[in-house]
Structure formats: C-alpha cells, structure tokens
Enzyme design. Structure first.
Site, PDB file in Angstrom:
ATOM      1  N   LYS A  82     104.590 -51.222 -35.228  1.00 32.88           N
ATOM      2  CA  LYS A  82     104.497 -52.638 -34.874  1.00 32.88           C
ATOM      3  C   LYS A  82     103.039 -53.050 -34.696  1.00 32.88           C
ATOM      4  CE  LYS A  82     106.264 -55.813 -31.294  1.00 32.88           C
ATOM      5  NZ  LYS A  82     107.129 -55.879 -30.094  1.00 32.88           N
ATOM      6  N   SER A 157     109.794 -59.692 -30.528  1.00 29.69           N
ATOM      7  CA  SER A 157     108.569 -59.673 -31.300  1.00 29.69           C
ATOM      8  C   SER A 157     108.496 -58.539 -32.309  1.00 29.69           C
ATOM      9  CB  SER A 157     107.370 -59.586 -30.356  1.00 29.69           C
ATOM     10  OG  SER A 157     107.424 -58.437 -29.541  1.00 29.69           O
ATOM     11  N   SER A 181     112.305 -57.652 -26.977  1.00 29.72           N
ATOM     12  CA  SER A 181     111.661 -57.638 -28.290  1.00 29.72           C
ATOM     13  C   SER A 181     112.076 -56.506 -29.212  1.00 29.72           C
ATOM     14  CB  SER A 181     110.139 -57.614 -28.118  1.00 29.72           C
ATOM     15  OG  SER A 181     109.683 -58.844 -27.613  1.00 29.72           O
TER      16      SER A 181
END
Length: 468
Positions: A82, A157, A181
């Site tokens: 990520k 996210s 997230s």
C-alpha cells in the site's frame, strides 16, 4: 493451467507448486505482471509499478529454488504494498501531491518482513490521500475503480490492494486499517480482509493517529490471509504496542471448527442505519453459523453510539498530522480532507482528553460483551459501492467530510483494538458485493480466522470473479 487461472490460484497452492517445481517463480510473476499491465490502465490500482524489479526478484527466487536454498513461506509469491507504507528506494506518495516525489531510504517493518519471507512486490497500490477516507480516489492518482463495476467506489484507503486481489493481480496484498481501511475495500470488492488485533503486526514508524492503525492482509481466501499474517506477525520493540507473545500457527490451526461458540448477531449495533439491499444478505449469511453448530443470538450490544468520540479523535488526529500543510497545499488537497482538518482544529486539549476518556470507557463495555460472546457478526458496511466521485451515497444525508456515517461498523474496533474481518456474503441486485463482518475479543485473531474459514467453506466465494 491457463494464465488467468494461474493468476487466481491462491498463494497457499502456489507455494506448494513452486516448491514441487510444478511452476516457477518466473512463470508466476510473468503472468501476474502481464495481467497487471493489461488491467491497470482501466482499474488504476497500482500507482507505482515495480514490474522490472519484480521480474528480477522472481529470477533470483527461481535460482534459489534450483540450488536448494532455504525458502521463506512466501517464496516467489507476488504481492503488493500500500502506498502509505514506506518502501526503501520506491516512491511513497500517500496519494498526495505533497509527497509525489518522496522516495524513502527505509522500509516499514511489515514491508521488510514480507520481503524476508520471500514475497515479491509488483508495486505500490493506490490509497485515498493520507488514507483519510473510505472512498477510492485521491487528488494525485484519481479514481481507483471497483472491478465489479467501473466508476464505483472500490473502498479505501487500501483501495488498490483490494482491487488487485479481486481482479487476480496477485494473491496477497498488504493493507492497513485506521477506521476500516482494510475491511471497507475488501467488502466493496468482494474479497477477504483481516484487521488483526492491534500490535499483532508491528507498525513502525507508527502514525501519530491515536494508535488506531492496524496492518493486515487482503486476499481472496482465508488461508492466504493466514499465510500472509504469519509472515508479518510477531513482536518488535520499535513498536511499543506490539504483542510480545509469539503468534499462533494461523494456517495449521485454521480448520478446527467453531461448533459450540456463542455468537452474537447485531444487524445495526443498536443505532446504525443499514440499506435493505445490504441487511438482507447479511442476515441470510448469519444462518450459516447456526448450520455450523454455533449458538446464535440477535442482540443490541448496548454500547451506545460513539460517533461524537469518533469525530473528535479522528478529526483532531488528522488535524495534528496534516494541518501544517494547509497554508501551502490546501488547493491541491482533497477538499474533504481540508474540511476535516479545519474541523479538527476546533477541538481543545480538554475536548480531546474527554474524548479519550470516553474511548477507554467504551472499551470496557466492549470487553465485557466479549466475556459473554465468542464472536460478533455485523454487516461490514451500511451500503454497497456507490459512485466513486461521491464522498457519501446520494440517498444518504450529505456532509462535507463525515463519511464515517456509512462505515459505522468499522471504527469501533479500531478504537478497541479488536480483530475484525470481512467475508464476502452476497451481492446486491446490481451485482455489487456485500460483506459480513466477524469480530472477536482482543488478541483472538485465531478465532476470527477459524470463523472466517468455516463460513468460507459453508458459503464459498472465491470461485466468483469480476466480469472481464
């Protein structure tokens, strides 16, 4: 095996195939990179590809295999990182123009552990700006599209991670979860996501957000999540919250079953709105736990609505971390992020301390609840995916920053550090995935994995793939 089938093969099978020399790390990486190159122009899930590095690492992995070297548990397995995680020598932008050219000279702990286990990253996956929201877009990278329907929110996210998992661009993907997230994008994209107990995976450097961020896996199968978690878990003194006890063998203990467990089902936690197209499939999914021999009871947990506590802590932390950027960067930042920063600046230190005391009292209620129940089942989200240009679905009350209202099942378990996973459990009439959340008491990660595995076997999902 067809290339697409190889791309959708679980990591647990790929590791065996690689060790038995039925397939080589180079073959696996080649089809993964080709699929990423084919699909990413439309999905926009990978913001910084490292395909050449990945192919070079795959050749090294193949050479190690051929000379009989010791192999890590993820040897030759494609993964992704990520874009909130620091990666040595690889751009880390956090979805923001502010850091569009940042190249760290060190790795986050979990990044280094995945590499040491033999995982090979194909690149950095997209995130909302600084991970502040559950909508899959940022001012820097644009919209990351849901693979089940173009233009729809893929969740955030850890947006790109979930999209890659769903689209067959590698089997295991690193996510992080500060307010849902991991679980939000996994739910919207129809894959499995696990937020472990806080400290299960060391997080260093830690973000200064009140100790709510957790690192965990996003995968298509529960076993792959267990495998990836094993590679990342374990204490590290650099993270003062890391769990000192050695982690269990998550993969070996996965199939012990859940018969006899006391399971609470709460369709709304006593106060949350849930769209009917979500509530129906979740309620149907809960019946699987009765079939599996659990004692299931529908409950209102009685914890009360923590939204005011959440607003203060969430907004104040964001303001503290990013408020200094407003003077020079506000016009290039996400307008919702700017709005929540300005709201966070309205709280006093006294307000913050009171909210923190409320958080501690809230944990006491939740802890007491898990003295009576082994598991809690809820919807993962109140809504299915909606257009990605929106912060809040059009049929919900609008707000300039408060997206938490449609994700109210997530944040309570960041506040309390409990393990929570999302399992695919159905689809809306429009063909959009729905998630079932499974929560257990603190440090009961194994129980969440076992319950997830049992549900996966009772209601299989991995055979479903997004449309071409």
């Amino acid at each position: 095996m067809a290339d697409e089938d190889l791309c959708f093969t679980p990591a647990t099978e790929l590791t065996r195939m690689i060790r038995d020399r039925l397939v080589s790390p180079v073959e696996v990486m080649k089809v993964t990179v080709e699929r990423a190159q084919k699909l990413n122009t439309r999905l926009n899930a990978i913001c910084t590809p490292t395909y050449d590095r990945a192919m070079a690492a795959a050749r090294d992995a193949e050479a190690a295999l051929m000379r009989g070297a010791a192999l890590g548990p993820l040897h030759g397995i494609p993964t992704s990182i990520k874009d909130l995680a620091f990666t040595k020598g690889v751009r880390t932008m956090a979805g923001s123009h502010i850091f569009s050219n940042r190249v760290p000279d060190f790795d986050h702990v979990h990044v280094a552990r995945l590499r040491a286990a033999g995982g090979i990253s194909i690149g950095k996956t997209t995130t909302s700006e600084f991970g502040w929201t559950g909508v899959s877009r940022s001012p820097l990278t644009g919209i990351t599209h849901n693979p089940w329907k173009h233009g729809m929110n893929a969740g955030a996210s850890s947006a790109g991670a979930a999209v890659c998992a769903a689209a067959g661009i590698g089997p295991i993907h690193q996510g992080s979860d500060g307010a849902g997230s991991i679980r939000m994008p996994a739910s919207f994209c129809g894959v499995y996501g696990l937020k472990p107990s806080h400290g299960r995976v060391p997080y260093h450097p830690l973000p200064a957000n009140g100790l709510i961020s957790h690192v965990g896996p996003i995968t298509r199968t529960v076993a792959d999540a267990a495998l990836m978690l094993q590679a990342m878990a374990g204490s590290d003194d650099r993270d003062m919250t890391s769990i000192s006890a050695e982690p269990e063998n998550f993969l070996a203990n996965l199939d012990r079953g859940i018969a006899g467990l006391r399971v609470a089902y709460s369709p709304d936690l006593g106060y949350l709105r849930v769209d009917p197209e979500v509530a129906g499939p979740v309620k149907a999914a809960v019946r699987a736990f009765e079939e599996l021999g659990c004692q299931v009871e529908e409950v209102n947990p009685g914890w009360g609505d923590p939204i005011e506590t959440e607003h203060c802590l969430f907004a104040a932390h964001i303001a503290g971390m990013y408020g200094d950027f407003l003077e020079d960067w506000a016009d290039k930042m996400d307008p919702g992020l700017v709005a929540i920063i300005r709201h966070g600046m309205t709280y006093s230190a006294v307000d913050y301390c009171k909210a923190y005391a409320q958080r501690l009292a809230y944990y006491d209620k939740v802890r007491d609840f898990f003295e009576r129940y082994d598991l809690l089942l809820t919807p993962t989200l109140s809504v299915a995916a909606f257009p990605a240009e929106r912060l809040i679905p059009a049929h919900w009350e609008q707000h300039d920053w408060d997206w938490l209202r449609w994700a109210g099942f997530s944040y309570p378990f960041n506040l309390t550090w409990l393990p929570a996973a999302t399992c695919p459990c159905g689809f809306t009439p429009a063909g959009l995935p729905i998630g079932l959340q499974i929560v257990a008491g603190r440090n009961r990660d194994m129980r969440v994995l076992q319950a997830s595995r049992a549900f996966e076997q009772a209601r299989p999902w991995a055979q479903r793939r997004p449309p071409p």
